[in-house]
Design a protein around this motif. Structure first.
Motif, mmCIF file in Angstrom:
data_model
loop_
_atom_site.group_PDB
_atom_site.id
_atom_site.type_symbol
_atom_site.label_atom_id
_atom_site.label_comp_id
_atom_site.label_asym_id
_atom_site.label_seq_id
_atom_site.Cartn_x
_atom_site.Cartn_y
_atom_site.Cartn_z
ATOM 1 N N ALA A 173 3.910 39.370 16.499
ATOM 2 C CA ALA A 173 4.762 39.832 17.599
ATOM 3 C C ALA A 173 5.442 38.664 18.320
ATOM 4 C CB ALA A 173 3.937 40.654 18.585
ATOM 5 N N THR A 174 4.740 37.533 18.458
ATOM 6 C CA THR A 174 5.343 36.369 19.140
ATOM 7 C C THR A 174 6.193 35.537 18.193
ATOM 8 O OG1 THR A 174 3.416 35.005 18.590
ATOM 9 C CG2 THR A 174 3.427 36.060 20.786
ATOM 10 N N MET A 175 6.031 35.763 16.883
ATOM 11 C CA MET A 175 6.610 34.931 15.814
ATOM 12 C C MET A 175 5.836 33.620 15.626
ATOM 13 S SD MET A 175 9.345 36.390 14.249
ATOM 14 C CE MET A 175 10.552 35.209 13.689
ATOM 15 N N PHE A 176 4.695 33.450 16.322
ATOM 16 C CA PHE A 176 3.861 32.277 16.010
ATOM 17 C C PHE A 176 3.332 32.382 14.581
ATOM 18 C CE2 PHE A 176 3.714 30.819 20.418
ATOM 19 C CZ PHE A 176 3.882 29.465 20.178
ATOM 20 N N ASN A 177 3.174 33.605 14.098
ATOM 21 C CA ASN A 177 2.747 33.740 12.704
ATOM 22 C C ASN A 177 3.738 33.030 11.792
ATOM 23 O OD1 ASN A 177 1.120 34.760 10.548
ATOM 24 N ND2 ASN A 177 2.715 36.273 10.160
ATOM 25 N N ALA A 217 19.405 36.418 11.538
ATOM 26 C CA ALA A 217 18.870 35.102 11.913
ATOM 27 C C ALA A 217 17.802 35.284 12.982
ATOM 28 C CB ALA A 217 19.992 34.223 12.436
ATOM 29 N N PRO A 218 16.758 34.430 12.983
ATOM 30 C CA PRO A 218 15.759 34.531 14.056
ATOM 31 C C PRO A 218 16.367 34.140 15.409
ATOM 32 C CG PRO A 218 15.155 32.806 12.447
ATOM 33 C CD PRO A 218 16.463 33.368 12.011
ATOM 34 N N ASP A 219 15.849 34.735 16.475
ATOM 35 C CA ASP A 219 16.322 34.441 17.832
ATOM 36 C C ASP A 219 15.253 33.592 18.524
ATOM 37 O OD1 ASP A 219 16.875 34.418 20.511
ATOM 38 O OD2 ASP A 219 17.382 36.553 20.639
ATOM 39 N N GLU A 220 15.528 32.288 18.609
ATOM 40 C CA GLU A 220 14.508 31.379 19.150
ATOM 41 C C GLU A 220 14.532 31.306 20.678
ATOM 42 O OE1 GLU A 220 14.788 27.727 16.853
ATOM 43 O OE2 GLU A 220 13.461 28.605 15.331
ATOM 44 N N VAL A 221 15.425 32.071 21.306
ATOM 45 C CA VAL A 221 15.391 32.156 22.778
ATOM 46 C C VAL A 221 14.328 33.193 23.164
ATOM 47 C CG1 VAL A 221 16.683 32.741 24.861
ATOM 48 C CG2 VAL A 221 17.788 31.452 23.000
ATOM 49 N N ARG A 222 14.403 34.368 22.543
ATOM 50 C CA ARG A 222 13.377 35.386 22.843
ATOM 51 C C ARG A 222 12.037 35.020 22.203
ATOM 52 N NH1 ARG A 222 14.714 40.670 20.675
ATOM 53 N NH2 ARG A 222 15.884 39.491 19.132
ATOM 54 N N PHE A 223 12.099 34.370 21.057
ATOM 55 C CA PHE A 223 10.869 34.034 20.311
ATOM 56 C C PHE A 223 10.840 32.532 20.015
ATOM 57 C CE2 PHE A 223 12.032 38.443 19.257
ATOM 58 C CZ PHE A 223 10.883 39.098 19.676
ATOM 59 N N PRO A 224 10.392 31.715 20.989
ATOM 60 C CA PRO A 224 10.456 30.251 20.817
ATOM 61 C C PRO A 224 9.436 29.687 19.818
ATOM 62 C CG PRO A 224 9.730 30.843 23.057
ATOM 63 C CD PRO A 224 9.847 32.117 22.291
ATOM 64 N N ALA A 225 8.554 30.529 19.290
ATOM 65 C CA ALA A 225 7.428 30.032 18.490
ATOM 66 C C ALA A 225 7.867 29.217 17.276
ATOM 67 C CB ALA A 225 6.569 31.210 18.037
ATOM 68 N N THR A 226 8.912 29.672 16.585
ATOM 69 C CA THR A 226 9.303 28.953 15.361
ATOM 70 C C THR A 226 9.917 27.588 15.710
ATOM 71 O OG1 THR A 226 11.324 30.283 15.348
ATOM 72 C CG2 THR A 226 9.552 30.975 13.879
ATOM 73 N N ARG A 227 10.605 27.526 16.848
ATOM 74 C CA ARG A 227 11.127 26.226 17.301
ATOM 75 C C ARG A 227 9.956 25.289 17.606
ATOM 76 N NH1 ARG A 227 11.466 24.483 22.413
ATOM 77 N NH2 ARG A 227 11.386 26.537 23.379
ATOM 78 N N LEU A 228 8.943 25.790 18.292
ATOM 79 C CA LEU A 228 7.793 24.948 18.657
ATOM 80 C C LEU A 228 7.039 24.486 17.411
ATOM 81 C CD1 LEU A 228 6.483 26.965 21.734
ATOM 82 C CD2 LEU A 228 7.768 24.817 21.737
ATOM 83 N N ALA A 229 6.916 25.367 16.434
ATOM 84 C CA ALA A 229 6.204 24.991 15.197
ATOM 85 C C ALA A 229 6.983 23.910 14.451
ATOM 86 C CB ALA A 229 6.012 26.216 14.315
#
Ligand code: NDP
Length: 383
Positions: A210-214, A296-308
């Motif tokens: 749900a967070t996209m941290f996965n 495309a992923p939205d890294e504003v709503r879901f910052p997890a992939t940017r952080l990873a």
């Protein structure tokens, strides 16, 4: 007949693995089955599969396990050391399916045996990537990726040269909140987060989805498993979860692996590798599915992939810190202590504030993980 141990036998991946073993009882002999505290289910499974030993990581559950196994002839053990010993029994195939960094030491013990390890426990690889892969190289162990995306990539790379890879694209369902606004995300509840639209999984990975941290953890996982460089790894949101990942080669060919959203498919691929085995999964009916869509992923709503990606770029201890902070944040979210969007806030702050030296041994990774958890809990108080 091959021997098998399942670490995390009572979980979602454990259940899918044992379902396949149940259907091919003449092919497998079960050595060790493990759980954390679920002694009743573990004992039931150990009896059904005739395991040699059943182990609970939580020692407080050992009396219940002993009682449930009384008269069965199956050994019962408890505690962290017993878990590692069970993993070190040297099964031909060990399925590493404990959730979280708690699975790291037993997974490493299985790798040290130099046999085959089917890895679902992505947090262990994220935290200890270099150390784990060095152990794989040293012992000659075979590491097979169970995660559906990495299993797909593994299949698409077969027979090809990594030097010919232009892109590896991890697909993401986008999770249950993929169409939610940022304002809505602030109000997301644990019950909503663990209701995944396509997959039936454990609570922690469902929140990660749900967070996209996965997907962030999977990016780091892919970076270790398929060394084409971080810049060649991309993520695309594909809500139907039919294409599990893709590899594009320099001649313009893209190979993709498709299948139903059922973990028994990638698990079967690992159990039978390099051959194939049957599964009870329904065949893929593309006409019924009708459309495959991408965005495309939205890294504003879901910052997890940017952080990873940042953590992978920083290297060293950063992925272990990211993972530990995420585990603490997810547990706090599930316990109702923090809001959904605070998970990424906590992880980002931890990455900014805690940058220990790169761990080069298993003990050092475990120490970084432990310290990152302590600091994450402190930071939680301030949120
Ligand atoms: P579950 O929560 O369903 O199961 C986790 C398993 O690990 C259980 O057997 C649990 O025992 C055990 N466990 C939990 N905590 C500990 C601990 N501290 N020490 C030892 N054992 C412990 O998780 P999943 O099966 O969903 O996921 C397992 C792993 O596979 C995760 O790393 C996940 O990211 C990965 N994965 C999962 C997928 C899925 O579809 N579920 C897909 C791809 C990857 P108990 O029952 O006693 O609590």
């Amino acid at each position: 007949m091959r021997t098998i141990s399942v670490l995390g036998a009572t979980g979602s991946i454990g259940a899918s693995t044992l379902d396949l073993i149940r259907r091919a009882p003449d092919d497998w002999r079960v050595l060790a089955l493990t759980a954390n505290g679920n002694a009743a289910d573990l004992a039931r499974l150990a009896r059904e599969f005739g395991a040699e030993i059943a182990v609970v990581a939580d020692e407080a559950s050992l009396p219940a396990l002993r009682e449930a196994l009384a008269g069965s002839g199956i050994a019962a053990a408890g505690g962290a050391a017993a878990l590692v010993e069970a993993a070190a029994r040297g099964a031909d195939l060990t399925v590493a399916a404990i959730v979280g960094c708690a699975g790291l030491a037993p997974t490493m013990a299985a790798i040290e045996c130099g046999k085959t390890v089917a890895l679902a426990n992505k947090e262990a690889l994220v935290s200890a990537g270099d150390v784990m892969l060095a152990a794989v190289a040293r012992t000659g162990a075979t590491l097979l990726p169970v995660d559906s995306e990495h299993n797909a990539i593994f299949q698409c790379l077969h027979g090809n040269d990594l030097a010919d890879v232009r892109w590896i694209t991890l697909t993401a369902s986008g999770g249950p909140f993929r169409d939610w606004t940022l304002e809505q995300l602030h109000t997301a509840t644990p019950a909503q987060a663990i209701k995944h639209p396509n997959w039936d999984m454990g609570a922690k990975i469902s929140v990660d989805s749900a967070t996209m941290f996965n997907k962030g953890l999977e990016l780091i996982e892919a970076w270790h498993l398929f060394p084409v460089g971080l810049e060649r790894l991309r993520i695309i949101v594909h809500p139907q979860s039919v294409i599990h990942s893709m590899v594009e080669y320099r001649d313009g060919s893209t190979l993709a692996q498709l299948g139903p959203s059922d973990m028994r498919v990638p698990i079967a691929s690992s159990l039978a590798w390099p051959a194939r085995m049957g599964t009870p999964c329904a065949p893929l009916d593309l006409a019924a599915i009708g459309e495959l869509t991408f965005r495309a992923p939205d890294e504003v709503r879901f910052p997890a992939t940017r952080l990873a990606r940042q953590a992978a770029e920083a290297g060293g201890a950063a992925p272990a810190v990211l993972n530990a902070a995420n585990e603490i944040a997810v547990a706090a979210f599930l316990a109702g202590q923090i809001g959904f969007t605070q998970i990424a806030v906590l992880v980002e702050r931890m990455l900014e504030r805690y940058a220990p030296e790169a761990p080069t041994t298993l003990d050092a990774v475990i120490a970084v993980d432990a310290q990152a958890r302590v600091r994450s809990r402190e930071l939680l108080e301030s949120l």
